[in-house]
Write a protein that holds these residues in place. Structure first.
Motif, PDB file in Angstrom:
ATOM      1  N   GLY A   1      -8.600   7.257   6.091  1.00 10.10           N
ATOM      2  CA  GLY A   1      -7.851   8.444   5.697  1.00 10.10           C
ATOM      3  C   GLY A   1      -8.698   9.404   4.881  1.00 10.10           C
ATOM      4  O   GLY A   1      -8.623  10.628   5.061  1.00 10.10           O
ATOM      5  N   LEU A   2      -9.505   8.873   3.985  1.00 11.97           N
ATOM      6  CA  LEU A   2     -10.390   9.731   3.193  1.00 11.97           C
ATOM      7  C   LEU A   2     -11.439  10.398   4.070  1.00 11.97           C
ATOM      8  O   LEU A   2     -11.851  11.537   3.805  1.00 11.97           O
ATOM      9  CB  LEU A   2     -11.063   8.898   2.101  1.00 11.97           C
ATOM     10  N   ALA A   3     -11.867   9.714   5.128  1.00 12.84           N
ATOM     11  CA  ALA A   3     -12.858  10.289   6.038  1.00 12.84           C
ATOM     12  C   ALA A   3     -12.313  11.501   6.777  1.00 12.84           C
ATOM     13  O   ALA A   3     -13.079  12.348   7.256  1.00 12.84           O
ATOM     14  CB  ALA A   3     -13.322   9.232   7.036  1.00 12.84           C
ATOM     15  N   VAL A   4     -10.992  11.593   6.875  1.00 14.86           N
ATOM     16  CA  VAL A   4     -10.361  12.780   7.465  1.00 14.86           C
ATOM     17  C   VAL A   4     -10.117  13.839   6.396  1.00 14.86           C
ATOM     18  O   VAL A   4     -10.360  15.032   6.606  1.00 14.86           O
ATOM     19  CB  VAL A   4      -9.041  12.382   8.153  1.00 14.86           C
ATOM     20  N   LEU A   5      -9.626  13.413   5.223  1.00 13.65           N
ATOM     21  CA  LEU A   5      -9.260  14.348   4.163  1.00 13.65           C
ATOM     22  C   LEU A   5     -10.477  15.097   3.614  1.00 13.65           C
ATOM     23  O   LEU A   5     -10.418  16.320   3.378  1.00 13.65           O
ATOM     24  CB  LEU A   5      -8.554  13.587   3.038  1.00 13.65           C
TER      25      LEU A   5
ATOM     26  N   SER B   1      -2.637   4.010  -3.405  1.00 12.22           N
ATOM     27  CA  SER B   1      -2.776   2.710  -4.047  1.00 12.22           C
ATOM     28  C   SER B   1      -3.040   1.648  -2.998  1.00 12.22           C
ATOM     29  O   SER B   1      -2.698   1.804  -1.823  1.00 12.22           O
ATOM     30  CB  SER B   1      -1.527   2.357  -4.864  1.00 12.22           C
ATOM     31  N   GLY B   2      -3.678   0.561  -3.431  1.00 11.41           N
ATOM     32  CA  GLY B   2      -4.069  -0.475  -2.490  1.00 11.41           C
ATOM     33  C   GLY B   2      -5.435  -0.197  -1.896  1.00 11.41           C
ATOM     34  O   GLY B   2      -6.160   0.706  -2.319  1.00 11.41           O
ATOM     35  N   GLU B   3      -5.812  -1.003  -0.914  1.00 13.47           N
ATOM     36  CA  GLU B   3      -7.105  -0.838  -0.263  1.00 13.47           C
ATOM     37  C   GLU B   3      -6.910  -0.411   1.186  1.00 13.47           C
ATOM     38  O   GLU B   3      -5.797  -0.333   1.681  1.00 13.47           O
ATOM     39  CB  GLU B   3      -7.906  -2.134  -0.343  1.00 13.47           C
ATOM     40  N   GLY B   4      -8.010  -0.117   1.863  1.00 12.07           N
ATOM     41  CA  GLY B   4      -7.941   0.251   3.272  1.00 12.07           C
ATOM     42  C   GLY B   4      -7.762   1.736   3.526  1.00 12.07           C
ATOM     43  O   GLY B   4      -7.284   2.145   4.587  1.00 12.07           O
ATOM     44  N   HIS B   5      -8.168   2.593   2.565  1.00 14.53           N
ATOM     45  CA  HIS B   5      -7.952   4.036   2.710  1.00 14.53           C
ATOM     46  C   HIS B   5      -9.194   4.796   3.179  1.00 14.53           C
ATOM     47  O   HIS B   5      -9.188   6.031   3.192  1.00 14.53           O
ATOM     48  CB  HIS B   5      -7.488   4.625   1.373  1.00 14.53           C
ATOM     49  N   ALA B   6     -10.244   4.082   3.528  1.00 14.77           N
ATOM     50  CA  ALA B   6     -11.487   4.771   3.875  1.00 14.77           C
ATOM     51  C   ALA B   6     -11.305   5.711   5.064  1.00 14.77           C
ATOM     52  O   ALA B   6     -11.829   6.834   5.064  1.00 14.77           O
ATOM     53  CB  ALA B   6     -12.592   3.753   4.162  1.00 14.77           C
TER      54      ALA B   6
ATOM     55  N   VAL C   1     -12.485  -2.159  -2.425  1.00 15.69           N
ATOM     56  CA  VAL C   1     -12.488  -0.695  -2.387  1.00 15.69           C
ATOM     57  C   VAL C   1     -13.873  -0.137  -2.720  1.00 15.69           C
ATOM     58  O   VAL C   1     -14.318   0.852  -2.126  1.00 15.69           O
ATOM     59  CB  VAL C   1     -11.409  -0.134  -3.336  1.00 15.69           C
ATOM     60  N   LEU C   2     -14.565  -0.760  -3.671  1.00 17.53           N
ATOM     61  CA  LEU C   2     -15.932  -0.310  -3.977  1.00 17.53           C
ATOM     62  C   LEU C   2     -16.782  -0.274  -2.714  1.00 17.53           C
ATOM     63  O   LEU C   2     -17.546   0.678  -2.486  1.00 17.53           O
ATOM     64  CB  LEU C   2     -16.572  -1.240  -5.012  1.00 17.53           C
ATOM     65  N   ASP C   3     -16.643  -1.314  -1.887  1.00 10.54           N
ATOM     66  CA  ASP C   3     -17.434  -1.360  -0.656  1.00 10.54           C
ATOM     67  C   ASP C   3     -16.915  -0.386   0.395  1.00 10.54           C
ATOM     68  O   ASP C   3     -17.699   0.171   1.173  1.00 10.54           O
ATOM     69  CB  ASP C   3     -17.453  -2.786  -0.109  1.00 10.54           C
ATOM     70  N   GLU C   4     -15.605  -0.184   0.424  1.00 12.51           N
ATOM     71  CA  GLU C   4     -15.049   0.799   1.367  1.00 12.51           C
ATOM     72  C   GLU C   4     -15.574   2.206   1.089  1.00 12.51           C
ATOM     73  O   GLU C   4     -15.781   3.007   2.008  1.00 12.51           O
ATOM     74  CB  GLU C   4     -13.523   0.810   1.265  1.00 12.51           C
ATOM     75  N   LEU C   5     -15.778   2.503  -0.200  1.00 13.95           N
ATOM     76  CA  LEU C   5     -16.147   3.872  -0.585  1.00 13.95           C
ATOM     77  C   LEU C   5     -17.638   4.170  -0.422  1.00 13.95           C
ATOM     78  O   LEU C   5     -18.031   5.339  -0.361  1.00 13.95           O
ATOM     79  CB  LEU C   5     -15.738   4.131  -2.039  1.00 13.95           C
TER      80      LEU C   5
ATOM     81  N   THR D   1       0.830  -1.187   0.000  1.00 13.37           N
ATOM     82  CA  THR D   1       0.000   0.000   0.000  1.00 13.37           C
ATOM     83  C   THR D   1       0.873   1.248   0.000  1.00 13.37           C
ATOM     84  O   THR D   1       1.835   1.349   0.753  1.00 13.37           O
ATOM     85  CB  THR D   1      -0.908   0.021   1.238  1.00 13.37           C
ATOM     86  N   GLU D   2       0.508   2.201  -0.845  1.00 21.03           N
ATOM     87  CA  GLU D   2       1.290   3.423  -0.975  1.00 21.03           C
ATOM     88  C   GLU D   2       0.354   4.616  -0.832  1.00 21.03           C
ATOM     89  O   GLU D   2      -0.729   4.644  -1.410  1.00 21.03           O
ATOM     90  CB  GLU D   2       1.973   3.457  -2.345  1.00 21.03           C
ATOM     91  N   THR D   3       0.710   5.599  -0.032  1.00 18.28           N
ATOM     92  CA  THR D   3      -0.100   6.785   0.156  1.00 18.28           C
ATOM     93  C   THR D   3       0.773   8.014  -0.028  1.00 18.28           C
ATOM     94  O   THR D   3       1.832   8.121   0.592  1.00 18.28           O
ATOM     95  CB  THR D   3      -0.720   6.825   1.566  1.00 18.28           C
ATOM     96  N   VAL D   4       0.341   8.927  -0.883  1.00 20.07           N
ATOM     97  CA  VAL D   4       1.085  10.165  -1.114  1.00 20.07           C
ATOM     98  C   VAL D   4       0.115  11.331  -1.046  1.00 20.07           C
ATOM     99  O   VAL D   4      -0.854  11.373  -1.803  1.00 20.07           O
ATOM    100  CB  VAL D   4       1.799  10.153  -2.486  1.00 20.07           C
TER     101      VAL D   4
END
Length: 654
Positions: free
Chosen positions: A142-146, A135-140, A54-58, A2-5
């Motif tokens: 982080g997006l909930a903060v951003l 990239s990757g999954e599990g970013h929900a 990811v579809l379900d995470e979003l 997983t990569e986050t930028v």
């Protein structure tokens, strides 16, 4: 990996370029039309289990921020089949994607945003600048903060525009079934609906409707449903319990079912759970899984990421174990357990229905194709399972387009072998020697009577056959619409042509496919003594099916004749006329004198409703009604002195 930028540079987002758009009502979108919204680009491909996660995470974020957030799915295909616009449209409907999707078959937008893996997420702010690349999954989380940060920033600047997004729902295309996944034969006496039909019934995971459906052998008559049809998670009675995109099914041996207290294990894929169906009280329960998706970055050779030794129970309580998209299940007589294709972490698990123990039995979690001891092997989204006569388990390893095998020794030790397939990016449509043959994202397998393997070669729209004796691959059928499962038809009587049942997911149906002679196990003696042939004369044969409604019921003739016959033959040339489906329980058939023997396939139905009748002798509107059905396979021997009349009895069931 997983990569986050999160970039602090003011990088202008590239334009969205592709072949066309879905879920927009025919409109073409561009970034200018999305200005003022937070745009989330989701680079995905519909074969990829991580993309489906990811579809379900979003979904919760899309619902919570519907007035400011626009998700755009950028479909960048891996497999050739995924570049087909019809297949993409079906996938968008199947996975209930409720945002615009850009069809990017040449990967133009993928390359413009330097995506390197599926899935990849890119966040664009209301002014059109890239603010995050993930990239990757599990970013929900982080997006909930951003997202709230971006809302506050651009509301203060006056650059945020609230209101409806560009999503337009497409017209649904399915009928009784919606993108069915797997099917299970229920022998007579074990039908979920309580029927004791001689031919048995079929239980299908109606994946797109989030339920199970029991069908008669005509694949049309619905005998029962299990699950409310509403997407979600809930145990309890069948009419109120909830499932989420169920896939694989397995019927437990009767002695095991009696001890466990349920009959069928279900791979409840998106709920990340194993569920149990009890036929006696028509109820669903959770067997294993806490609903939290199991994540596995890398797996040491004999220990998983939580430190559990390979082959031992992961937790003492199966309800606390994290699972990840269980896709198929099969009973292993040698392991005395249910074997589970755990697609989301590229491993094979086991589940003991008596103790509840859940263990990893093959695959270290690394994605790819590597054979060897089970603890060191690599899989890639295993999605179909079948047990052979030797107790080995065959695996449809979808992302490597491979057919794999778990070789299980008498002591329970397991090794992994590959029969067909080369790796993650090797696929195609080629028959011949197994070393050179190619599949494309297979999802189902079954063992044919001769011990060869039939494969649901999903993205090739075909059923393929691997023959271990010759080490070759051949094609049994083509032109299917994403076949997701294959099962040998156990309803055939002696003398009937052996068939495969194929789950044709994108046509929302089950169909029959013949099994070729070379894949049939011939035993003429057993076949001849199993079922005597009825001598009938060639020419006209008068068929009558007798039906008397049980006491307290009356034939329901409010909408015409409530009875029906459906008739066909094997071979088809046996029946010159009188075949097909029509009302009534009387039919004149014409049999060919040129066919020495065959089988008549007869399905009779009658509908009756409870009394008492009203003052006019009519059935009251509130009366409970019942459908009675019987399936026959009548082996016949053509003889000039044979019968010219055939009488069958259809009995009403209370």
């Amino acid at each position: 990996m997983t990569e986050t930028v999160r970039t602090h540079l003011r990088v202008r987002a590239s334009e969205l370029v592709g072949r066309g758009w879905l879920n927009t009502g025919g409109k073409t979108l561009d970034l200018e039309s999305l200005r003022g919204k937070i745009v989330l680009l989701d680079f995905w491909t519909f074969c990829c289990i991580n993309c489906l996660h990811v579809l379900d995470e979003l979904r919760p974020l899309e619902q919570q921020y519907a007035d400011v957030l626009v998700t755009v799915g950028v479909h960048s295909p891996k497999f050739e089949h995924e570049a087909d616009p019809v297949a993409l449209a079906a996938a968008v409907e199947r996975y209930e994607i409720r945002h615009p999707v850009l069809d990017d078959p040449e990967l133009d937008t993928w390359k413009a945003y330097t995506a390197r893996a599926w899935p990849t997420l890119v966040v664009i702010d209301p002014e059109g600048y890239i603010v995050a690349h993930l990239s990757g999954e599990g970013h929900a989380d982080g997006l909930a903060v951003l997202i709230p940060e971006l809302i506050a920033e651009h509301e203060a600047k006056g650059t945020l525009h609230r209101g409806d997004g560009p999503y337009v729902a497409p017209e649904p295309t399915s009928g009784t079934l919606r993108f069915p996944g797997k099917a299970l034969y229920l022998p007579a006496g074990r039908g979920a609906s309580g029927t004791d039909a001689d031919a048995g019934t079929w239980l299908v995971t109606d994946t797109g409707h989030h339920r199970l459906v029991e069908l008669a052998t005509d694949f049309e008559t619905v005998l029962g449903t299990f699950g409310s049809g509403e997407k979600g998670y809930a145990d309890g009675p069948a009419d109120s319990a909830r499932l989420n995109e169920p896939q694989g099914l397995v019927l437990l041996p009767e002695d095991v079912a009696a001890k466990a207290g349920y009959d069928i294990v279900i791979a409840d894929t998106v709920n990340h759970r194993l569920r149990g169906l009890s036929l006696a009280d028509r109820s669903l329960r959770t067997l294993a899984g806490n609903g939290v998706q199991r994540l596995l970055e890398t797996g040491p050779a004999r220990v998983d990421e939580e430190g559990a030794a390979f082959g031992t129970a992961l937790e003492s309580d199966p309800l606390t174990v994290s699972l990840s998209s269980p896709w198929d299940v099969v009973w292993s007589a040698r392991l005395n357990a249910v074997v589970v294709a755990m697609a989301g972490v590229h491993q094979i698990f086991s589940f003991d229905p008596i103790t509840g123990a859940v263990a990893i039995i093959a695959g270290n979690g690394l994605e790819g194709l590597l054979d060897g001891p089970a603890s060191e092997a690599w899989f890639a989204q295993p999605s179909g399972l079948a047990e052979d006569a030797d107790g080995n388990i065959w695996v449809a390893d979808s992302e490597t387009s491979a057919l794999r095998k778990l070789v299980i020794d008498a002591d329970g030790s397991i090794a992994v072998e590959s029969a067909v397939g080369k790796g993650l990016f090797d696929f195609g449509f080629r028959d011949g020697s197994a070393a050179d043959a190619r599949l494309q994202h297979p999802l189902g397998v079954t063992v044919l009577p001769d011990g060869s393997i039939a494969i649901a070669d999903t993205y090739n729209g075909a059923v393929r056959r691997y023959d271990p004796a010759t080490g070759t691959v051949s094609t049994l059928a083509r032109g299917l619409s994403e076949p997701s499962d294959v099962i040998v038809d156990h309803t055939r009587v002696a003398g009937a042509e052996p068939l495969l049942v194929v789950v044709e997911a994108n046509k929302h149906q089950l169909v029959y496919v013949p099994i070729p002679k070379e894949a049939q196990q011939v035993d003429e003696g057993a076949a001849q003594t199993q079922r005597p042939k009825s001598p009938v004369a060639p020419g006209l044969l008068e068929l009558s099916v007798r039906f008397t409604a049980p006491t307290g019921q009356k034939l329901d003739d409010r909408w015409g004749d409530p009875t029906q016959l459906k008739i066909s033959s094997t071979p088809p040339e046996l029946l010159l006329s009188g075949g097909g489906t029509s009302v009534g329980l009387l039919r004149t058939l014409e049999l060919s004198a040129d066919v020495p023997e065959g089988v008549l396939h007869i399905t009779a139905r009658a509908a009756a409703c409870d009394g008492p009748e009203d003052a006019d002798g009519e059935i009251p509107d509130h009366a409970a009604c019942h459908l009675y059905q019987q399936d026959w396979g009548i082996p016949v021997l053509l003889d000039a002195d044979g019968d010219t009349e055939l009488v069958l009895d259809l009995r009403g069931m209370d």
